[in-house]
Scaffold this active site. Structure first.
Site, mmCIF file in Angstrom:
data_model
loop_
_atom_site.group_PDB
_atom_site.id
_atom_site.type_symbol
_atom_site.label_atom_id
_atom_site.label_comp_id
_atom_site.label_asym_id
_atom_site.label_seq_id
_atom_site.Cartn_x
_atom_site.Cartn_y
_atom_site.Cartn_z
ATOM 1 N N LEU A 40 6.209 38.841 40.105
ATOM 2 C CA LEU A 40 5.803 37.491 40.492
ATOM 3 C C LEU A 40 4.347 37.244 40.123
ATOM 4 O O LEU A 40 4.004 36.209 39.550
ATOM 5 C CB LEU A 40 6.006 37.283 41.995
ATOM 6 C CG LEU A 40 5.485 35.959 42.556
ATOM 7 C CD1 LEU A 40 6.200 34.773 41.919
ATOM 8 C CD2 LEU A 40 5.641 35.918 44.078
ATOM 9 N N ARG A 69 -0.748 48.717 45.439
ATOM 10 C CA ARG A 69 -0.781 50.150 45.753
ATOM 11 C C ARG A 69 -0.936 51.012 44.509
ATOM 12 O O ARG A 69 -1.402 52.142 44.580
ATOM 13 C CB ARG A 69 0.497 50.533 46.512
ATOM 14 C CG ARG A 69 0.529 49.962 47.924
ATOM 15 C CD ARG A 69 1.842 50.234 48.640
ATOM 16 N NE ARG A 69 2.948 49.490 48.065
ATOM 17 C CZ ARG A 69 4.018 49.105 48.748
ATOM 18 N NH1 ARG A 69 4.108 49.383 50.036
ATOM 19 N NH2 ARG A 69 4.984 48.448 48.171
ATOM 20 N N HIS A 199 8.108 26.747 45.385
ATOM 21 C CA HIS A 199 7.553 26.297 44.106
ATOM 22 C C HIS A 199 8.280 25.073 43.540
ATOM 23 O O HIS A 199 7.726 24.363 42.697
ATOM 24 C CB HIS A 199 7.519 27.442 43.083
ATOM 25 C CG HIS A 199 8.862 27.828 42.533
ATOM 26 N ND1 HIS A 199 9.668 28.760 43.127
ATOM 27 C CD2 HIS A 199 9.527 27.412 41.433
ATOM 28 C CE1 HIS A 199 10.769 28.908 42.425
ATOM 29 N NE2 HIS A 199 10.711 28.106 41.385
ATOM 30 N N TYR A 200 9.503 24.788 44.019
ATOM 31 C CA TYR A 200 10.187 23.590 43.532
ATOM 32 C C TYR A 200 9.462 22.311 43.944
ATOM 33 O O TYR A 200 9.567 21.286 43.274
ATOM 34 C CB TYR A 200 11.641 23.574 44.007
ATOM 35 C CG TYR A 200 12.567 24.014 42.900
ATOM 36 C CD1 TYR A 200 13.423 23.131 42.280
ATOM 37 C CD2 TYR A 200 12.534 25.322 42.431
ATOM 38 C CE1 TYR A 200 14.246 23.531 41.232
ATOM 39 C CE2 TYR A 200 13.342 25.735 41.392
ATOM 40 C CZ TYR A 200 14.200 24.835 40.792
ATOM 41 O OH TYR A 200 14.981 25.238 39.736
ATOM 42 N N GLY A 202 6.437 21.855 43.665
ATOM 43 C CA GLY A 202 5.376 21.644 42.693
ATOM 44 C C GLY A 202 5.861 21.182 41.330
ATOM 45 O O GLY A 202 5.053 20.919 40.437
ATOM 46 N N LYS A 203 7.171 21.057 41.155
ATOM 47 C CA LYS A 203 7.707 20.645 39.856
ATOM 48 C C LYS A 203 7.480 19.151 39.620
ATOM 49 O O LYS A 203 7.540 18.346 40.545
ATOM 50 C CB LYS A 203 9.192 21.008 39.747
ATOM 51 C CG LYS A 203 9.413 22.519 39.630
ATOM 52 C CD LYS A 203 10.841 22.853 39.342
ATOM 53 C CE LYS A 203 11.022 24.363 39.153
ATOM 54 N NZ LYS A 203 10.381 24.872 37.933
ATOM 55 N N HIS A 261 14.865 25.601 48.239
ATOM 56 C CA HIS A 261 14.668 24.676 47.113
ATOM 57 C C HIS A 261 15.507 23.409 47.265
ATOM 58 O O HIS A 261 14.993 22.283 47.165
ATOM 59 C CB HIS A 261 15.041 25.346 45.788
ATOM 60 C CG HIS A 261 14.246 26.572 45.466
ATOM 61 N ND1 HIS A 261 12.989 26.796 45.961
ATOM 62 C CD2 HIS A 261 14.536 27.644 44.678
ATOM 63 C CE1 HIS A 261 12.544 27.958 45.500
ATOM 64 N NE2 HIS A 261 13.466 28.482 44.729
ATOM 65 N N GLN A 391 14.635 20.237 35.592
ATOM 66 C CA GLN A 391 14.361 21.207 34.533
ATOM 67 C C GLN A 391 15.662 21.542 33.816
ATOM 68 O O GLN A 391 16.734 21.428 34.412
ATOM 69 C CB GLN A 391 13.718 22.478 35.107
ATOM 70 C CG GLN A 391 14.672 23.331 35.933
ATOM 71 C CD GLN A 391 14.083 24.642 36.372
ATOM 72 O OE1 GLN A 391 12.890 24.805 36.534
ATOM 73 N NE2 GLN A 391 14.944 25.620 36.596
#
Length: 510
Positions: A40, A69, A199-200, A202-203, A261, A391
Site C-alpha cells: 500500500l 520493521r 479512497h473511493y 477521493g475519486k 466503498h 473508473q
C-alpha cells in the site's frame, strides 16, 4: 443566500494554485508512513506524496519518513518506493528522494518511537521553522492500529504543533469490533485528529456527484421515487485476489468493498441536500441517510466465489496457499437495499461487487421510470439511464431513445456523453484519489473522510447478514473466472426491477 453559505461555497471552489498558498511559512510538516515497506505504501502513499510534490502542493518545509520493521538503508528504501513514481523529471525526482528518510522499529514499542521522535526533532530543527506539525499514516494491518497509535501519542506526537492520524480500512469486521476500534482510538486521538480513509471518496467522479446533483436544476426535481425506478452501484475487477488471498479470506468482498466503498457512494447519491458544503454538514446528511436503511436480508443477497474459467487463471481456492480448501469467503456479492424515507420509499438500491469478472469498472447507474402515458411503452423501448463512470475513463452519460436517422420510424438507444478525456483533453491528468486525500489531511479538511457515526451506521446495515453467513458457513455460488458472475445475481437484479439493455454498448474509449 446567507453569508455563511457563500463562505462555504467559496471555501470549496478552489483551484490548485489556491492550495499552494495555504499554510504558514513558519511551520514544518513531518509525514511519517508506518508500514513503509508494504504494498500500500509503495504503490499508493509514496507515489501520492511524490505527485503532490511535483504539483507543488506540499508545504515548502516537508520532511517524509518511512517507518517499518524491515531493516533498510535510506538508499534501498528510496529505490523501492521510487519504482511507482509517475510524472515530473529526473531533477524533481532527485529532490523528492532527498526528502525521504527511513527508520526501522516495532509498532508496539514506545522506545522505538522515542528514537523516531529524536530523529524528527533533529530534522525539524534543521528546517529552522518555529512550529513542527506531524502526520502519521497507518498503512499497516488492522491489528497494529491501536498499538501504533498508542506509541505515537505517548512518544512521537508533536510538542509544538498539531498531530494527525490517517487510518486505512478495514475499520473492524463487524459493528462490535469497529466500535471497539473507534473507542480505543478515541482514547488517544480526538475525532478532529483522526482521518479514516475510504479512497473511493477521493475519486474524481465521486467528487462530481455533489456538483452534479446540487448545481444543476435539471436533476434535483427528478431525484426521487416518482421518477427513479432503481439505482445500481457496481464495482467489478477482472483480476482475482492477486496475492492478497490470506487477507481477503478473513474479510470477503462484502467487508472489503460493499460495506465501505459502495455504501459511501450510495450515501452521496441518496442523501438530502446539506445545509452547507462543510464537512460536518455533509457527514450529518450521510448519517441520516444510512440510519434510514434497514439491515440487509439474506433473501435480498447473492454471494459467489470464482472458479477456474476457460483461461489459465486459477479459481479462488487454488490461487493462494493461505486460502483453506473449504473457504466460504465470497469474492462476489449482490445486495438489494432500501431507504425508508419519503424520497426513496420502495426504490431498490442494487449494490454489486466482485473479482475475476468480465470487466474492470466502477459506476453508478440510475434507471428512470417510464411515464404512465408513454406512447412507446413496450418491451422494446428501454428506460432512460444516467450513468456515472467512476473508473476507468471517467464519464457521465445519459442513455436516451431517439428515432434512427433516415427514411425509417425505427427507434434506437443513444446517449448524451460527457467523457472527460474528450471534453477536457486527451492529456487530462486527474489526481489519484490518494493525492486528494493526503492533501485534505494537510489542509485539515474532513469532507472526504469517514466519521465515527457514519462507520457505526454502515456496520449496522451489514453486521446481521455477515454474522449469519459466518455462522451458517453459507456456500457461495460458483462462477467462472472472466464471467459476469453468478447467474442468480442477474435474476435477483431483474426481480428488483432493473431492465438490462442488451443491444446497447457505451461507445466510450476504455
Amino acid at each position: 443566500m446567507s453569508s455563511s453559505s457563500n463562505s462555504s461555497l467559496a471555501a470549496r471552489r478552489k483551484s490548485e494554485s489556491d492550495y499552494r498558498s495555504e499554510g504558514s511559512q513558519d511551520e514544518t510538516l513531518s509525514i511519517v508512513v508506518l508500514g513503509a515497506s508494504g504494498d500500500l505504501a509503495k504503490k499508493k502513499t509514496f507515489p501520492a506524496l511524490y505527485a503532490l510534490y511535483v504539483r507543488k502542493l506540499l508545504p515548502e518545509s516537508t520532511i517524509i519518513y518511512g517507518y517499518a520493521r524491515s531493516h533498510l538503508s535510506n538508499e534501498d528504501f528510496r529505490k523501492q518506493v521510487s519504482k511507482a513514481f509517475k510524472g515530473g523529471n529526473e531533477e524533481a525526482k532527485g529532490k523528492f528522494m532527498d526528502m525521504l528518510h527511513y527508520f526501522a522499529g516495532q509498532y508496539d514499542k514506545s522506545e522505538d518511537f522515542h528514537k523516531l521522535d529524536e530523529e524528527l526533532v533533529k530534522s525539524e530543527k534543521q528546517a529552522g521553522k518555529g512550529t513542527a506539525n506531524r502526520i502519521f499514516y497507518l498503512a499497516v494491518p488492522p491489528e497494529v492500529f491501536v498499538p501504533a497509535a498508542h506509541s505515537i501519542r505517548t512518544a512521537a506526537a508533536s510538542k509544538s504543533g498539531w498531530t494527525r492520524l490517517i487510518v486505512e480500512k478495514p475499520f473492524g469486521r463487524d459493528l462490535a469490533s469497529s466500535t471497539k476500534l473507534s473507542n480505543d482510538l478515541a482514547q488517544l486521538f480526538s475525532e478532529k485528529e483522526l482521518f479514516r480513509i475510504d479512497h473511493y471518496l477521493g475519486k474524481e467522479m465521486v467528487q462530481n456527484l455533489m456538483v452534479m446533483r446540487f448545481a444543476n436544476a435539471v436533476f434535483e426535481p427528478m431525484w426521487n421515487r416518482h421518477h427513479i425506478a432503481n439505482v445500481q452501484i457496481t464495482f467489478k475487477e477482472d483480476i482475482g485476489t492477486e496475492g492478497r488471498g490470506g487477507y481477503f479470506d478473513q474479510y470477503g468482498i462484502i467487508r472489503d468493498v460493499m460495506q465501505n466503498h459502495l455504501i459511501q457512494m450510495l450515501a452521496l447519491v441518496a442523501m438530502e441536500p446539506p445545509v452547507t458544503l462543510s464537512a460536518s454538514d455533509i457527514q450529518d446528511e450521510k448519517v441520516k441517510l444510512l440510519r434510514a436503511i434497514p439491515p440487509v436480508e439474506l433473501k435480498d443477497v447473492v454471494i459467489g466465489q470464482y472458479v477456474k474459467g476457460k483461461g489459465s487463471e486459477p479459481g479462488y481456492i487454488d490461487s493462494d496457499d493461505k486460502i483453506p480448501r473449504d473457504s466460504t469467503a465470497p469474492t462476489f456479492a449482490t445486495a438489494i437495499l432500501y431507504v425508508r424515507n419519503s424520497r426513496w420509499a420502495d426504490v431498490p438500491f442494487i449494490l454489486r461487487c466482485g473479482k475475476a469478472l468480465d470487466d474492470r469498472k466502477a459506476e453508478i447507474r440510475i434507471q428512470f421510470r417510464q411515464p404512465a402515458s408513454f406512447l412507446f411503452n413496450d418491451d422494446e423501448t428501454p428506460p432512460n439511464e444516467l450513468v456515472l463512470r467512476v473508473q476507468p475513463n471517467e464519464a457521465v452519460y445519459l442513455k436516451m431513445n431517439q428515432k434512427r436517422p433516415g427514411l425509417t420510424t425505427e427507434m434506437q438507444q443513444s446517449e448524451l456523453d460527457l467523457t472527460y478525456k474528450d471534453r477536457f483533453g486527451s492529456e487530462l491528468s486527474l489526481p489519484d484519489a490518494y493525492e486528494r486525500l493526503v492533501l485534505d489531511v494537510i489542509r485539515n479538511d474532513h469532507n472526504l473522510f469517514v466519521r465515527d457515526d457514519e462507520l457505526e451506521e454502515a456496520w449496522k446495515i451489514f453486521t446481521p447478514l455477515l454474522h449469519r453467513l459466518d455462522k451458517e458457513k453459507t456456500k457461495p455460488e460458483p462462477y467462472e473466472f472472466g464471467s459476469r458472475g453468478p447467474a442468480s445475481s442477474d435474476e435477483l437484479i431483474k426481480r428488483a426491477g432493473y431492465v438490462r439493455s442488451l443491444g446497447y454498448k457505451w461507445p466510450g474509449k476504455l
